[in-house]
Design an enzyme around this catalytic site. Structure first.
Site, PDB file in Angstrom:
ATOM      1  N   LYS A  41       0.849  -1.200   0.000  1.00 41.61           N
ATOM      2  CA  LYS A  41       0.000   0.000   0.000  1.00 41.61           C
ATOM      3  C   LYS A  41       0.880   1.242   0.000  1.00 41.61           C
ATOM      4  O   LYS A  41       1.497   1.590   1.008  1.00 41.61           O
ATOM      5  CB  LYS A  41      -0.919   0.053   1.221  1.00 41.61           C
ATOM      6  CG  LYS A  41      -1.972   1.158   1.042  1.00 41.61           C
ATOM      7  CD  LYS A  41      -2.583   1.633   2.330  1.00 41.61           C
ATOM      8  CE  LYS A  41      -1.945   2.856   2.900  1.00 41.61           C
ATOM      9  NZ  LYS A  41      -2.005   4.057   2.060  1.00 41.61           N
ATOM     10  N   VAL A  75       1.763   6.466  13.611  1.00 41.85           N
ATOM     11  CA  VAL A  75       1.100   5.362  12.894  1.00 41.85           C
ATOM     12  C   VAL A  75       1.915   4.069  13.076  1.00 41.85           C
ATOM     13  O   VAL A  75       1.345   2.972  13.118  1.00 41.85           O
ATOM     14  CB  VAL A  75       0.882   5.703  11.396  1.00 41.85           C
ATOM     15  CG1 VAL A  75       0.213   4.547  10.671  1.00 41.85           C
ATOM     16  CG2 VAL A  75       0.036   6.958  11.245  1.00 41.85           C
ATOM     17  N   GLY A  76       3.229   4.202  13.250  1.00 41.10           N
ATOM     18  CA  GLY A  76       4.058   3.024  13.525  1.00 41.10           C
ATOM     19  C   GLY A  76       3.635   2.351  14.828  1.00 41.10           C
ATOM     20  O   GLY A  76       3.538   1.127  14.919  1.00 41.10           O
ATOM     21  N   CYS A 128      13.122  11.686   6.789  1.00 39.68           N
ATOM     22  CA  CYS A 128      13.337  11.116   8.127  1.00 39.68           C
ATOM     23  C   CYS A 128      14.762  11.377   8.598  1.00 39.68           C
ATOM     24  O   CYS A 128      15.022  11.509   9.780  1.00 39.68           O
ATOM     25  CB  CYS A 128      13.049   9.620   8.094  1.00 39.68           C
ATOM     26  SG  CYS A 128      13.999   8.758   6.834  1.00 39.68           S
ATOM     27  N   GLY A 156       6.861   5.121   7.996  1.00 42.01           N
ATOM     28  CA  GLY A 156       5.974   6.280   8.126  1.00 42.01           C
ATOM     29  C   GLY A 156       6.212   6.951   9.458  1.00 42.01           C
ATOM     30  O   GLY A 156       7.290   6.832  10.052  1.00 42.01           O
ATOM     31  N   SER A 157       5.185   7.630   9.939  1.00 40.70           N
ATOM     32  CA  SER A 157       5.344   8.410  11.166  1.00 40.70           C
ATOM     33  C   SER A 157       5.391   7.497  12.388  1.00 40.70           C
ATOM     34  O   SER A 157       4.874   6.374  12.371  1.00 40.70           O
ATOM     35  CB  SER A 157       4.173   9.388  11.301  1.00 40.70           C
ATOM     36  OG  SER A 157       2.964   8.662  11.331  1.00 40.70           O
ATOM     37  N   THR A 158       5.992   8.007  13.449  1.00 39.79           N
ATOM     38  CA  THR A 158       6.086   7.219  14.681  1.00 39.79           C
ATOM     39  C   THR A 158       4.692   6.927  15.239  1.00 39.79           C
ATOM     40  O   THR A 158       4.432   5.826  15.737  1.00 39.79           O
ATOM     41  CB  THR A 158       6.971   7.961  15.699  1.00 39.79           C
ATOM     42  OG1 THR A 158       8.321   7.943  15.186  1.00 39.79           O
ATOM     43  CG2 THR A 158       6.970   7.293  17.060  1.00 39.79           C
TER      44      THR A 158
HETATM   45  P1  NAD Z   1       2.180   8.326   7.823  1.00 42.01           P
HETATM   46  O1  NAD Z   1       2.507   7.548   9.037  1.00 42.01           O
HETATM   47  O2  NAD Z   1       1.091   9.330   7.900  1.00 42.01           O
HETATM   48  O3  NAD Z   1       1.752   7.331   6.640  1.00 42.01           O
HETATM   49  C1  NAD Z   1       2.589   6.279   6.208  1.00 42.01           C
HETATM   50  C2  NAD Z   1       1.729   5.216   5.547  1.00 42.01           C
HETATM   51  O4  NAD Z   1       0.874   4.651   6.530  1.00 42.01           O
HETATM   52  C3  NAD Z   1       0.823   5.747   4.439  1.00 42.01           C
HETATM   53  O5  NAD Z   1       0.747   4.810   3.396  1.00 42.01           O
HETATM   54  C4  NAD Z   1      -0.517   5.864   5.151  1.00 42.01           C
HETATM   55  O6  NAD Z   1      -1.630   5.780   4.292  1.00 42.01           O
HETATM   56  C5  NAD Z   1      -0.448   4.657   6.063  1.00 42.01           C
HETATM   57  N1  NAD Z   1      -1.360   4.713   7.204  1.00 42.01           N
HETATM   58  C6  NAD Z   1      -1.918   5.806   7.780  1.00 42.01           C
HETATM   59  N2  NAD Z   1      -2.739   5.425   8.785  1.00 42.01           N
HETATM   60  C7  NAD Z   1      -2.682   4.076   8.850  1.00 42.01           C
HETATM   61  C8  NAD Z   1      -3.300   3.095   9.671  1.00 42.01           C
HETATM   62  N3  NAD Z   1      -4.158   3.437  10.623  1.00 42.01           N
HETATM   63  N4  NAD Z   1      -2.980   1.803   9.468  1.00 42.01           N
HETATM   64  C9  NAD Z   1      -2.109   1.443   8.510  1.00 42.01           C
HETATM   65  N5  NAD Z   1      -1.517   2.311   7.675  1.00 42.01           N
HETATM   66  C10 NAD Z   1      -1.790   3.622   7.845  1.00 42.01           C
HETATM   67  O7  NAD Z   1       3.539   8.956   7.326  1.00 42.01           O
HETATM   68  P2  NAD Z   1       3.755   9.938   6.096  1.00 42.01           P
HETATM   69  O8  NAD Z   1       3.240  11.287   6.484  1.00 42.01           O
HETATM   70  O9  NAD Z   1       3.263   9.304   4.836  1.00 42.01           O
HETATM   71  O10 NAD Z   1       5.366   9.965   6.008  1.00 42.01           O
HETATM   72  C11 NAD Z   1       6.153  10.792   6.777  1.00 42.01           C
HETATM   73  C12 NAD Z   1       6.711  10.040   7.969  1.00 42.01           C
HETATM   74  O11 NAD Z   1       7.452   8.906   7.529  1.00 42.01           O
HETATM   75  C13 NAD Z   1       7.698  10.864   8.766  1.00 42.01           C
HETATM   76  O12 NAD Z   1       7.473  10.683  10.138  1.00 42.01           O
HETATM   77  C14 NAD Z   1       9.054  10.275   8.375  1.00 42.01           C
HETATM   78  O13 NAD Z   1      10.064  10.456   9.328  1.00 42.01           O
HETATM   79  C15 NAD Z   1       8.713   8.854   8.191  1.00 42.01           C
HETATM   80  N6  NAD Z   1       9.717   8.197   7.338  1.00 42.01           N
HETATM   81  C16 NAD Z   1      10.631   7.357   7.920  1.00 42.01           C
HETATM   82  C17 NAD Z   1      11.620   6.766   7.137  1.00 42.01           C
HETATM   83  C18 NAD Z   1      12.639   5.820   7.729  1.00 42.01           C
HETATM   84  O14 NAD Z   1      13.248   5.084   6.977  1.00 42.01           O
HETATM   85  N7  NAD Z   1      12.854   5.816   9.039  1.00 42.01           N
HETATM   86  C19 NAD Z   1      11.672   7.039   5.782  1.00 42.01           C
HETATM   87  C20 NAD Z   1      10.747   7.904   5.232  1.00 42.01           C
HETATM   88  C21 NAD Z   1       9.755   8.473   6.021  1.00 42.01           C
END
Ligand code: NAD
Length: 502
Positions: free
Chosen positions: A189, A246-247, A298, A242-244
């Site tokens: 996704k 949502v992680g 990130c 993704g973000s911490t």
């Molecule tokens: P996000 O967490 O908003 O979204 C990431 C993904 O998760 C998207 O595909 C989103 O649709 C999905 N998502 C959202 N809610 C969800 C849920 N409830 N269940 C499952 N999936 C869900 O992050 P973003 O705004 O797309 O990206 C930016 C973030 O990503 C920043 O915090 C950045 O630091 C982080 N990031 C980390 C790395 C790394 O390698 N450490 C690399 C790139 C980005």
């Protein structure tokens, strides 16, 4: 004054309509509803993706489960999987310009940078292909005459791959080829803001000959499509970037069925600078680290920790160089900083700047959004006089905003660096070997750059300490992350019975 590159209107560009890839078929969602992507650098719709739903995610998971349980993918030889990944790498290289263009218009990143990311991605696919042939377990011939132990590495099964918007093609390439190399099947996704290049990757993999159901790509929002991918009992592992926030949710969701999770999350990465550093080199790296990908990275070096003796001089030099950075049209080859992903995110960045000002920081440069007629942009911004307890020093701003803090002793620098919840990466600048190694060993982060910043290679593991994540991507163990170990304990000759010892 910021150097700006006025965006040119995308008058001849026809928005692309995408479908989803489920079980080898390009499909629409049941009611045909779509999500429209407005280019952040140009203000027009450039892509329409299917607004996938929970049933779409479930269909994709079922297809991946069948493809794993019934083969042929997990049963093919490493060489066969490797050859397919190499073919995919060649096809990605052949379509790199198209993919880079899609990433640039959907994410707002500069086209020159998007092309470089595609080059990096091709290298990762080739590296994963090499690892596919080298995946192996262990044998123990040292357990006595009656026992031979063999430890197998088996593909873990069905993997959900969820990616963010900031490096659309690069991040899916840090996950998918390694999962495929191990023999896993997948549901991918991409972010609902930048799904285009991942869907083109689906076309590429189909052309390379990937069996149906091995790679499924479902588009849509996180709560609708991503969430079921983290809870469904037929999924064995979730690989999330993704973000911490949502992680954390992903880990909690996966806990219901005890899935393995791999998390690549946020960062607030310090660069610690000593007076004996090569300051010419550092000033350039500071500007690069802060504004690369408009700071939506990130790994952004968004937290400078400068020795007090050099802080004023170095801050002034960074501000001078920052004024030369070109901000504007993502499609102009000379642009260095592109657009901000959404108007809402621009507001969030501006909120951090005004919050820092209210808390007592000084705006040494920028601090404002830039009106370039089309799209949304932020001026390179430097905040000086930042204190470690301020939100702007502890939280991810995810914009071109650099916070400058100061230190006097090495211990103090390390304490400031380690004082926050993140631990993704860090930099140290000094000509003294001992200083670099002391920082390298004591700062808690997954990558420490010494006299450089944000360099990387497919061979080098990447990931975070603390709340920056769990697990590592890339490097020679990346394929093993997508496996289970299984012990074969084999008996040779007569067994000693439990109830009647001989
Ligand atoms: P996000 O967490 O908003 O979204 C990431 C993904 O998760 C998207 O595909 C989103 O649709 C999905 N998502 C959202 N809610 C969800 C849920 N409830 N269940 C499952 N999936 C869900 O992050 P973003 O705004 O797309 O990206 C930016 C973030 O990503 C920043 O915090 C950045 O630091 C982080 N990031 C980390 C790395 C790394 O390698 N450490 C690399 C790139 C980005």
């Amino acid at each position: 004054m910021t150097v700006t590159v006025q965006p040119k209107a995308l008058t001849n560009y026809k928005a692309r309509d995408f479908r989803m890839l489920i079980d080898g078929n390009w499909v629409k969602t049941e009611d045909g509803s779509t999500l429209e992507r407005v280019a952040p650098g140009h203000g027009v719709i450039v892509s329409r993706y299917q607004a996938g739903t929970k049933p779409d995610a479930e269909r994709a998971i079922a297809a991946a489960r069948r493809a794993f349980d019934d083969g042929p993918w997990p049963n093919m030889t490493g060489a066969e999987r490797s050859n397919l990944l190499l073919k995919a790498a060649d096809l990605i290289a052949a379509r790199a310009d198209e993919l880079a263009h899609l990433d640039a218009i959907e994410s707002g990143k500069p086209i020159s940078q998007a092309k470089a990311e595609l080059g990096g991605a091709v290298d990762i696919w080739r590296y994963a292909a090499a690892l596919a042939r080298d995946l192996h377990g262990e044998s123990y011939n040292t357990l006595g005459q009656g026992t031979l132990g063999v430890v197998l590495r088996e593909a873990i099964g069905v993997v959900s791959i969820i990616t963010p918007w900031n490096f659309p093609f690069l991040i899916v390439s840090q996950k998918l080829p390694f999962a495929l190399a191990a023999g896993c099947t997948t549901v991918v996704k991409p972010s609902e803001l930048t799904s285009g290049s991942t869907l083109v990757l689906g076309e590429i993999l189909a052309e390379a000959g990937i069996p149906s159901g091995v790679v499924n790509i479902v588009t849509g929002t996180g709560p609708e499509v991503g969430a079921p991918m983290t809870t469904h009992p037929d999924v064995d592992m979730v690989s999330f970037t993704g973000s911490t926030g949502v992680g954390r949710l992903t880990m909690a969701n996966a806990a219901q069925t005890l899935k393995k999770v791999s998390l690549e999350l946020g960062g607030k990465n310090p660069q610690i600078v000593f007076p004996d550093a090569n300051l010419d080199e550092f000033v350039d790296a500071a500007v690069f680290g802060a504004y690369f990908n408009a700071g939506e990275c990130c790994n952004a070096g968004s937290r400078l920790i400068l020795h007090r003796d050099i802080a004023d001089e170095v801050t002034a030099r960074i501000a001078e160089l920052s004024k030369k950075v070109k901000v504007g049209d993502p499609l102009d080859p000379s642009t260095q900083v592109g657009a901000i992903i959404t108007p809402l995110h621009l507001e969030k960045i501006a909120g951090y700047v005004s919050g820092a000002r209210d808390a007592g920081a000084d705006v040494a440069l920028g601090g404002e959004a830039l009106d370039l007629g089309l799209g949304q942009f932020m001026a390179p911004t430097i905040l000086s006089g930042v204190k470690p307890e301020m939100a702007v020093a502890r939280e991810e701003v995810f914009g071109p905003v650099l916070s400058v803090l100061t230190f006097e002793t090495t211990d103090e620098a390390i304490r400031i660096a380690n004082s926050i919840d993140y631990g993704l990466s860090a930099g140290v600048w000094s000509r003294d070997f001992d200083t670099c190694l002391t920082i390298g060993r004591r700062v808690r982060a997954g990558t420490i750059w010494m006299n450089t910043f944000m360099d990387g290679a497919s061979e080098l593991p990447f990931g975070g300490y603390k709340q920056s994540g769990l697990g590592r991507e890339l490097g020679r163990h990346a394929v093993e992350d997508y496996t289970e170990t299984k012990t074969l304990n084999m008996h040779i000759g007569a067994r000693t019975n439990w109830w009647m010892p001989r």
